[in-house]
Design an enzyme around this catalytic site. Structure first.
Site, PDB file in Angstrom:
ATOM      1  N   SER A  15      31.511  21.682 -33.056  1.00 61.85           N
ATOM      2  CA  SER A  15      30.841  22.234 -34.235  1.00 61.85           C
ATOM      3  C   SER A  15      29.994  21.152 -34.888  1.00 61.85           C
ATOM      4  O   SER A  15      30.355  19.976 -34.878  1.00 61.85           O
ATOM      5  CB  SER A  15      31.858  22.764 -35.247  1.00 61.85           C
ATOM      6  N   TYR A  22      24.020  15.538 -20.413  1.00 60.16           N
ATOM      7  CA  TYR A  22      23.750  15.783 -21.841  1.00 60.16           C
ATOM      8  C   TYR A  22      22.786  14.740 -22.416  1.00 60.16           C
ATOM      9  O   TYR A  22      22.298  14.900 -23.526  1.00 60.16           O
ATOM     10  CB  TYR A  22      25.040  15.786 -22.677  1.00 60.16           C
TER      11      TYR A  22
HETATM   12  N1  LIG Z   1      31.652  21.307 -17.800  1.00 62.36           N
HETATM   13  C1  LIG Z   1      30.687  22.149 -18.119  1.00 62.36           C
HETATM   14  O1  LIG Z   1      29.975  22.679 -17.250  1.00 62.36           O
HETATM   15  C2  LIG Z   1      30.443  22.448 -19.562  1.00 62.36           C
HETATM   16  C3  LIG Z   1      29.580  23.514 -19.909  1.00 62.36           C
HETATM   17  C4  LIG Z   1      29.385  23.793 -21.275  1.00 62.36           C
HETATM   18  C5  LIG Z   1      30.023  23.018 -22.234  1.00 62.36           C
HETATM   19  N2  LIG Z   1      30.827  21.966 -21.870  1.00 62.36           N
HETATM   20  C6  LIG Z   1      31.500  21.127 -22.890  1.00 62.36           C
HETATM   21  O2  LIG Z   1      32.282  21.982 -23.713  1.00 62.36           O
HETATM   22  C7  LIG Z   1      31.935  21.752 -25.075  1.00 62.36           C
HETATM   23  C8  LIG Z   1      32.171  23.013 -25.882  1.00 62.36           C
HETATM   24  O3  LIG Z   1      31.341  24.058 -25.427  1.00 62.36           O
HETATM   25  P1  LIG Z   1      30.072  24.546 -26.240  1.00 62.36           P
HETATM   26  O4  LIG Z   1      29.567  23.417 -27.043  1.00 62.36           O
HETATM   27  O5  LIG Z   1      29.150  25.180 -25.276  1.00 62.36           O
HETATM   28  O6  LIG Z   1      30.610  25.732 -27.104  1.00 62.36           O
HETATM   29  P2  LIG Z   1      31.850  25.998 -28.123  1.00 62.36           P
HETATM   30  O7  LIG Z   1      32.451  24.751 -28.579  1.00 62.36           O
HETATM   31  O8  LIG Z   1      32.708  27.010 -27.487  1.00 62.36           O
HETATM   32  O9  LIG Z   1      31.084  26.751 -29.290  1.00 62.36           O
HETATM   33  C9  LIG Z   1      30.153  26.115 -30.056  1.00 62.36           C
HETATM   34  C10 LIG Z   1      29.581  27.130 -31.035  1.00 62.36           C
HETATM   35  O10 LIG Z   1      30.623  27.713 -31.813  1.00 62.36           O
HETATM   36  C11 LIG Z   1      30.404  27.494 -33.201  1.00 62.36           C
HETATM   37  N3  LIG Z   1      31.703  27.136 -33.788  1.00 62.36           N
HETATM   38  C12 LIG Z   1      32.394  25.979 -33.601  1.00 62.36           C
HETATM   39  N4  LIG Z   1      33.557  26.013 -34.288  1.00 62.36           N
HETATM   40  C13 LIG Z   1      33.603  27.213 -34.929  1.00 62.36           C
HETATM   41  C14 LIG Z   1      34.542  27.825 -35.778  1.00 62.36           C
HETATM   42  N5  LIG Z   1      35.690  27.215 -36.124  1.00 62.36           N
HETATM   43  N6  LIG Z   1      34.262  29.066 -36.259  1.00 62.36           N
HETATM   44  C15 LIG Z   1      33.121  29.702 -35.929  1.00 62.36           C
HETATM   45  N7  LIG Z   1      32.180  29.172 -35.112  1.00 62.36           N
HETATM   46  C16 LIG Z   1      32.426  27.932 -34.613  1.00 62.36           C
HETATM   47  C17 LIG Z   1      29.411  26.356 -33.294  1.00 62.36           C
HETATM   48  O11 LIG Z   1      28.534  26.548 -34.377  1.00 62.36           O
HETATM   49  P3  LIG Z   1      28.488  25.474 -35.589  1.00 62.36           P
HETATM   50  O12 LIG Z   1      28.024  24.200 -34.982  1.00 62.36           O
HETATM   51  O13 LIG Z   1      27.520  26.053 -36.534  1.00 62.36           O
HETATM   52  O14 LIG Z   1      29.892  25.396 -36.136  1.00 62.36           O
HETATM   53  C18 LIG Z   1      28.632  26.486 -31.982  1.00 62.36           C
HETATM   54  O15 LIG Z   1      27.570  27.389 -32.151  1.00 62.36           O
HETATM   55  C19 LIG Z   1      30.470  21.313 -24.981  1.00 62.36           C
HETATM   56  O16 LIG Z   1      30.011  20.724 -26.167  1.00 62.36           O
HETATM   57  C20 LIG Z   1      30.546  20.383 -23.810  1.00 62.36           C
HETATM   58  O17 LIG Z   1      31.072  19.119 -24.208  1.00 62.36           O
HETATM   59  C21 LIG Z   1      31.048  21.696 -20.549  1.00 62.36           C
END
Ligand SMILES: NC(=O)c1ccc[n+]([C@@H]2O[C@H](COP(=O)([O-])OP(=O)(O)OC[C@H]3O[C@@H](n4cnc5c(N)ncnc54)[C@H](OP(=O)(O)O)[C@@H]3O)[C@@H](O)[C@H]2O)c1
Length: 269
Positions: free
Chosen positions: A241, A57
């Site tokens: 978020s 990241y």
């Molecule tokens: N190990 C791996 O391979 C891997 C891969 C991907 C991710 N990750 C980790 O997992 C974390 C989470 O995954 P992610 O960031 O891909 O996606 P996520 O947390 O599932 O979703 C993020 C998205 O959802 C929206 N969101 C967040 N809370 C919300 C709510 N209460 N209501 C409606 N929409 C909401 C956010 O928009 P807004 O910002 O506008 O709220 C953002 O667009 C990553 O940040 C990373 O640390 C790990």
């Protein structure tokens, strides 16, 4: 906040914050690092103490800086980072050491609570060699727990069969449309706690409608219903978020309980 006890005896907050677009221009995963700690500080002010970052990241230093800026003690936080499953980090012992040392330096800390192999690669024995280097860091107290990410059953069982120190966590994709229930079940059976990444991404409008309907009687949103469904199973969640209100919603999960019938409806989404 509720906690899950890892197989090391250490407690991890069951809700953490993802960070993969924090501190980046336009909140773009591939964007340039601008060092902005706003979302991290907002999350900390809301009570988040568990953050998930990774070498890939490029923002470990932003996470480390936010912790310093919070004025809270390092010991208040649970920090996860990850070493990439790419050639530059697995060809020899020194490559792994370089990864761990780079994470420590960027996070500006002398220990990391949980350190994961970010992705498996097609060489089980090679993965084990990397694992052994991480085990040495556990012996030294530098890594408090070690685990894996995106490991399927084959890689996970090879590791649990051969490791001296068992993986504490398997961080995997899990959300409606792709719950990954099989590997979650397998991880639990091996005493490896599953952690859901991307819990709120790629959720269809149809699934959101069902989840909103379930959430309505509890005054909760579709996102909160997903996260509640996961934490009720003992799965760690790391939603992310950039919006303070939604950050608050994502940890406001502990004043309602889904019924069996609701859980069955959610399981097939
Ligand atoms: N190990 C791996 O391979 C891997 C891969 C991907 C991710 N990750 C980790 O997992 C974390 C989470 O995954 P992610 O960031 O891909 O996606 P996520 O947390 O599932 O979703 C993020 C998205 O959802 C929206 N969101 C967040 N809370 C919300 C709510 N209460 N209501 C409606 N929409 C909401 C956010 O928009 P807004 O910002 O506008 O709220 C953002 O667009 C990553 O940040 C990373 O640390 C790990």
């Amino acid at each position: 906040m509720e906690y899950v006890e890892l197989n090391t005896g250490i407690n991890i907050p069951i809700v953490g914050s993802g960070t993969n677009t924090f501190g980046k221009v336009n909140h773009d995963y591939m964007g340039e690092i601008n060092g902005d700690t706003t979302e991290l500080l907002e999350a900390i002010s809301l009570g988040y103490r568990h953050f998930d970052t990774a070498i890939a990241y490029r923002n470990e230093a932003v996470v480390g800086r936010a912790i310093k800026e919070s004025g809270l003690d390092r010991s208040e936080f649970f920090i996860t980072s990850k070493i990439p499953g790419t050639e530059a980090y697995y060809q020899g012992e020194q490559d792994v050491q370089n990864g761990v040392e780079a994470s420590l330096k960027a996070l500006d800390t002398d220990y990391i609570d949980l350190y994961l192999i970010h992705h498996p690669w097609n060489d089980l024995e090679g993965i084990l060699q990397v694992w052994k280097v991480l085990e040495d860091y556990v012996d030294k107290g530098v890594l408090k727990a070690i685990g894996v990410s995106n490991f399927e059953e084959k890689e996970l069982t090879y590791l649990t069969d051969h490791a001296r120190i068992q993986p504490a966590v398997n961080q995997i994709e899990s959300h409606p449309g792709n719950w990954n229930a099989d590997i979650i079940e397998k991880s639990f059976k091996l005493n490896v706690i599953p952690e859901a990444w991307g819990p709120l991404t790629r959720v269809s409008d149809e699934a959101k409608a069902v989840l909103d309907e379930i959430g309505a009687s509890y005054n909760k949103t579709w996102a909160q219903v997903i996260l509640r469904y996961q934490v009720e199973q003992g799965i760690i969640v790391i939603p992310k978020s950039h919006n303070k209100e939604r950050q608050a919603q994502n940890k406001d999960l502990f004043d309602f309980e889904l019924t069996k019938a609701e859980r069955e409806r959610i399981a097939v989404l």
